[in-house]
Write a protein that holds these residues in place. Structure first.
Motif, mmCIF file in Angstrom:
data_model
loop_
_atom_site.group_PDB
_atom_site.id
_atom_site.type_symbol
_atom_site.label_atom_id
_atom_site.label_comp_id
_atom_site.label_asym_id
_atom_site.label_seq_id
_atom_site.Cartn_x
_atom_site.Cartn_y
_atom_site.Cartn_z
ATOM 1 N N ASP A 41 0.816 -1.212 0.000
ATOM 2 C CA ASP A 41 0.000 0.000 0.000
ATOM 3 C C ASP A 41 0.851 1.264 0.000
ATOM 4 N N GLY A 42 2.171 1.102 -0.037
ATOM 5 C CA GLY A 42 3.070 2.247 -0.090
ATOM 6 C C GLY A 42 3.337 2.918 1.238
ATOM 7 N N GLN A 43 3.039 2.234 2.357
ATOM 8 C CA GLN A 43 3.191 2.888 3.653
ATOM 9 C C GLN A 43 4.564 2.695 4.285
ATOM 10 N N TYR A 44 5.358 1.753 3.779
ATOM 11 C CA TYR A 44 6.731 1.590 4.254
ATOM 12 C C TYR A 44 7.671 1.601 3.049
ATOM 13 N N ARG A 45 8.879 2.094 3.255
ATOM 14 C CA ARG A 45 9.861 2.190 2.193
ATOM 15 C C ARG A 45 11.079 1.342 2.559
ATOM 16 N N PRO A 46 11.778 0.776 1.579
ATOM 17 C CA PRO A 46 12.975 -0.019 1.892
ATOM 18 C C PRO A 46 14.007 0.751 2.706
ATOM 19 N N GLU A 47 14.244 2.007 2.342
ATOM 20 C CA GLU A 47 15.300 2.774 3.024
ATOM 21 C C GLU A 47 14.926 3.141 4.458
ATOM 22 N N TRP A 48 13.652 2.992 4.810
ATOM 23 C CA TRP A 48 13.217 3.235 6.187
ATOM 24 C C TRP A 48 12.891 1.939 6.923
ATOM 25 N N SER A 49 13.203 0.803 6.334
ATOM 26 C CA SER A 49 12.984 -0.508 6.952
ATOM 27 C C SER A 49 14.349 -1.153 7.178
ATOM 28 N N TRP A 50 14.741 -1.279 8.425
ATOM 29 C CA TRP A 50 16.081 -1.745 8.788
ATOM 30 C C TRP A 50 16.030 -3.093 9.490
ATOM 31 N N ILE A 51 17.090 -3.872 9.286
ATOM 32 C CA ILE A 51 17.187 -5.198 9.911
ATOM 33 C C ILE A 51 18.555 -5.373 10.550
ATOM 34 N N ALA A 52 18.610 -6.222 11.567
ATOM 35 C CA ALA A 52 19.865 -6.690 12.154
ATOM 36 C C ALA A 52 19.933 -8.195 11.907
ATOM 37 N N LEU A 53 21.013 -8.627 11.256
ATOM 38 C CA LEU A 53 21.159 -10.041 10.898
ATOM 39 C C LEU A 53 22.365 -10.654 11.610
#
Length: 300
Positions: A41-53
């Motif tokens: 729906d366009g409410q989250y962006r890749p550059e604002w979604s962070w992960i710790a692996l």
């Protein structure tokens, strides 16, 4: 222990973000919202979604939300982890700064599993440098529950001049019970708090001509009410009473007027929120037939 890798996801890696195992007891997931649906729906962006692996396995994740035209996120509202240390490092590493909002089921403190999940997130955010600002109620009114009658005590008029509205907001900030207004006023002064409120109202995509100033029949200013829409639903954008008119229950009149104006615009459901410590406003919502849908804690 394997080194931790902290990074934003790349476009197409949304399923990797979604791969972390979480019971979904708090946050958006607790209310049936899915990260992948919100991405679509366009409410989250890749550059604002962070992960710790660790070993290519997601052990912590955080997603910041913002409007479609925003250059910076407005809120962190998706934060889960299986490794608390990694979660703290994630929040410390990410170069994004926004309020952290946790949505919680009503009465969450009485459920040990839900309480543990909530307290773990608050502890991680606190260790990362944030602090609890306020506990809030979120309401959802439906036309099926009945439309409260207008009290008829006040006159409501549009005010197209933002300068006039800003002056009214400055007066409302004085002695306000709203924690966000008090926080900004304490840090930067009442003018900054009023401007912040105006900027947020201007950010909303609903028509500017929905805003109303409220007056007594004798021509005395009472306050401001803003029926509005955010990017997904109808909301009560703002209700505020100037200091000299407080103590007469006018917040109820302003809330009812906003509800009527939204219904007249074709809305059948309205979302709203207030601080749990703002007892007059909470009483107005209860009287107007707004049930509490969820609780919320905001950290800054």
């Amino acid at each position: 222990m394997t080194d931790l890798v902290i990074r934003p996801i790349n476009a197409g890696e949304e399923k990797l973000f979604d791969s972390l195992s979480d019971p979904g007891l708090v946050g958006r997931a607790a209310f049936g919202e899915r990260y992948l649906d919100m991405v679509a729906d366009g409410q989250y962006r890749p550059e604002w979604s962070w992960i710790a692996l660790r070993d290519d396995v997601v052990v912590a994740r955080a997603a910041w939300w913002g409007g479609p035209d925003d250059d910076q996120p407005l809120a962190l509202d998706w934060f889960d982890f299986t490794d608390a240390d990694a979660a703290v490092r994630l929040l410390r590493t990410v170069p994004l700064r926004a309020e952290y909002t946790i949505s919680l089921p009503v009465g969450w403190r009485t459920d040990p599993a839900v309480r543990a999940q909530a307290e773990a997130r608050i502890a991680a955010a606190t260790e990362a440098g944030m602090a609890v600002l306020v506990w809030r109620y979120r309401y959802r009114w439906s036309l099926d529950g009945g439309l409260p009658d207008r009290p008829g005590r006040l006159e409501f008029r549009p005010e197209p001049d933002d300068g006039v509205v800003l002056d009214v907001l400055r007066r409302i900030v004085e002695g306000s019970l709203d924690a966000h207004a008090r926080h900004t006023a304490a840090a930067s002064g009442p003018d900054a708090a009023a401007q912040e409120e105006l900027d947020l109202l201007r950010w909303l995509p609903s028509p500017r001509d929905w805003w109303r100033l409220a007056w007594t029949p004798d021509g005395e200013l009472v306050g401001l009410t803003v029926p509005a829409r955010n990017h997904s639903t109808a909301i009560v954008g703002f209700v505020g009473v100037v200091p000299e008119q407080r103590g007469h229950g006018y917040a109820y009149d302003l809330l009812v007027e906003a509800t009527h104006l939204l219904v007249e615009a074709g809305e059948t459901a309205v979302v709203a929120a207030t601080d749990q410590t703002n007892h007059p406003m909470a009483a107005a919502f209860a009287r107007a037939g707004y049930p509490v849908e969820r609780e919320r804690v905001d950290l800054v």
